[in-house]
Design a protein around this motif. Structure first.
Motif, PDB file in Angstrom:
ATOM      1  N   GLY A 116      34.776  28.440  30.958  1.00  0.00           N
ATOM      2  CA  GLY A 116      34.348  29.186  32.121  1.00  0.00           C
ATOM      3  C   GLY A 116      33.901  30.603  31.807  1.00  0.00           C
ATOM      4  N   ARG A 117      33.428  30.832  30.587  1.00  0.00           N
ATOM      5  CA  ARG A 117      33.028  32.169  30.183  1.00  0.00           C
ATOM      6  C   ARG A 117      31.533  32.229  29.911  1.00  0.00           C
ATOM      7  NH1 ARG A 117      37.235  35.018  28.100  1.00  0.00           N
ATOM      8  NH2 ARG A 117      35.805  36.795  28.237  1.00  0.00           N
ATOM      9  N   ARG A 118      31.001  33.428  30.017  1.00  0.00           N
ATOM     10  CA  ARG A 118      29.582  33.655  29.807  1.00  0.00           C
ATOM     11  C   ARG A 118      29.343  34.172  28.383  1.00  0.00           C
ATOM     12  NH1 ARG A 118      26.153  37.996  33.462  1.00  0.00           N
ATOM     13  NH2 ARG A 118      24.239  38.052  32.206  1.00  0.00           N
ATOM     14  N   ARG A 238      44.852  36.364  31.546  1.00  0.00           N
ATOM     15  CA  ARG A 238      43.562  35.781  31.903  1.00  0.00           C
ATOM     16  C   ARG A 238      42.522  36.895  31.956  1.00  0.00           C
ATOM     17  NH1 ARG A 238      43.581  32.976  37.535  1.00  0.00           N
ATOM     18  NH2 ARG A 238      43.298  35.124  38.284  1.00  0.00           N
ATOM     19  N   ASN A 241      36.576  37.136  35.275  1.00  0.00           N
ATOM     20  CA  ASN A 241      35.521  36.127  35.322  1.00  0.00           C
ATOM     21  C   ASN A 241      34.143  36.789  35.241  1.00  0.00           C
ATOM     22  OD1 ASN A 241      35.025  37.228  37.864  1.00  0.00           O
ATOM     23  ND2 ASN A 241      36.103  35.601  38.950  1.00  0.00           N
ATOM     24  N   ILE A 242      33.113  35.991  35.424  1.00  0.00           N
ATOM     25  CA  ILE A 242      31.748  36.497  35.294  1.00  0.00           C
ATOM     26  C   ILE A 242      31.476  37.642  36.262  1.00  0.00           C
ATOM     27  CG2 ILE A 242      29.303  35.888  35.531  1.00  0.00           C
ATOM     28  CD1 ILE A 242      29.997  33.099  34.570  1.00  0.00           C
ATOM     29  N   GLU A 247      41.199  39.325  36.528  1.00  0.00           N
ATOM     30  CA  GLU A 247      41.905  39.591  35.269  1.00  0.00           C
ATOM     31  C   GLU A 247      43.415  39.694  35.515  1.00  0.00           C
ATOM     32  OE1 GLU A 247      41.893  42.770  31.540  1.00  0.00           O
ATOM     33  OE2 GLU A 247      41.088  43.366  33.489  1.00  0.00           O
TER      34      GLU A 247
END
Length: 387
Positions: A116-118, A238, A241-242, A247
């Motif tokens: 799920g990472r860019r 964590r 996200n994008i 976080e």
């Protein structure tokens, strides 16, 4: 036809054709794409192209055999033509290569997307844990040279016990007995060392020796410890996200862990502001807590802790005072030129006349055995008091 004999441009054209349609990757779809390319469709060609594409979309591609090989701890990729592996005896170059830079980049982006990472020109680096527990880090070219760089830290399939670490030369008999005593007497300790020195391996082994009646709460940026103990709760940080949201920091998780009735609070790797909360916890009745810390020697641990604490807003004097009161021992690990890991020192933090902590050796190795240091009596006094 062998996999290595398949022309890269042919595989690329077949990939492009399959991308325009729907359906799973099958030999039949590969055969149809080859016919559209006007290529001879023999079984060997179809199977070779299918295998090349399958490796491109499943697992870690050509690196998969290395990551599944017993004993492998790290796999490193420096561009398309340099793949290294560490089997515990230092890095060695393998015969595995990628077709080109694009192949390495595709693999990196696919693995990043699976988490799920860019990973692209705007965000050319990523750090995450894959579904099997492997720690994956990538930096795209041209930020990295000689091409896209990939780093895989492979989780141990099983935990070692102290006897096995003794047999391997990691610990001497006296060293194993001393460390077992530190755990059983619930002394608070840090394991220090450089990258790949065996900090996680040793901590995992020591935690497995804790009494089964104890509740171990582990906080990590990326879950790696996994000790063989019947009561372990693991909290994992964590990244954002994008959109830059979501976080969860290690420091936040340390605070949550303190509310979970831990008999032992463990921070897998102290690398930031969480050092303040860990020291505070160890100073407020949480005996037996521990963690790992990057440092070049046991003597440099106070400076490392000071730097991390200062970044979190804790002053120098307060950081040293907290360290002296919180930590009973520092276990420092090293790695020889032959790549083998070993115990380098066990030290005790003691304040000097200015109130600043210095690490005094309690035991250091000599001719394969531990010999007494200046703080030997101090450490044994602590062990007697807590036994």
């Amino acid at each position: 036809m062998k996999l290595g004999d398949v022309p890269t441009e042919l595989v690329d054209r077949v990939r492009d054709r399959l991308a325009t349609g729907r359906g799973e990757l099958t030999p039949q779809r590969v055969a149809d794409a080859l016919r559209e390319e006007g290529r001879p469709v023999g079984d060997a060609t179809v199977l070779a192209v299918h295998e090349a594409l399958r490796r491109d979309v499943v697992g870690a591609g050509p690196l998969e055999p290395l990551l599944r090989e017993p004993g492998v701890t790290d796999v490193l990729v420096n561009g398309p033509s340099q793949v290294y592996v560490d089997r515990g005896d230092g890095l060695e170059q393998t015969a595995i290569t990628f077709a080109d830079e694009s192949a390495v980049r595709r693999l990196a982006q696919r693995l990043a997307a699976s988490g799920g990472r860019r990973l692209d020109a705007a965000t050319p680096y990523v750090d995450l844990r894959l579904r099997d527990g492997t720690r994956f880090h990538a930096v795209l070219a041209p930020v990295a040279a000689p091409g896209t760089v990939l780093s895989f830290r492979v989780p141990a399939v099983r935990s070692f016990n102290l006897a096995e670490l003794q047999t391997s030369g990691f610990l001497s008999d006296i060293g194993a007995e001393l460390l077992a005593g530190i755990v059983s007497c619930r002394l608070a300790f840090l394991i220090s060392g450089g990258t790949g020195s065996g900090k996680t391996t040793l901590l995992r082994t020591l935690l497995a020796t804790a009494p089964a009646s104890e509740r171990i709460v582990i906080v990590e940026d990326s879950a790696e410890l996994r000790p063989e103990h019947p009561h372990v709760v693991s909290l994992e940080g964590r990244p954002a996200n994008i959109e830059g949201a979501g976080e969860i920091t290690v420091r936040q998780l340390v605070r949550q862990a303190l509310r979970m009735r831990p008999d032992r609070l463990v921070v897998g790797e102290v690398r930031g502001a969480e050092v303040v909360d860990l020291l505070a916890a160890l100073n407020t009745g949480h005996e037996g807590g521990c963690g790992t810390l990057h440092a070049n020697s046991a003597e440099e641990v106070p400076a490392r802790v000071e730097a991390l604490a200062l970044a979190a807003g804790l002053g120098r004097e307060a950081a040293h005072s907290q360290l002296a009161a919180a930590v009973d021992a520092v276990v420092h690990l090293g790695r020889g030129r032959d790549g083998r890991r070993h115990l380098e020192a066990v030290a005790v933090p003691l304040p000097d006349d200015r109130g600043l902590v210095r690490m005094v050796p309690a035991a250091t190795p000599q001719d394969g055995e531990l010999v007494e240091g200046a703080a030997w009596q101090r450490l044994h006094a602590l062990l007697r008091e807590r036994s």
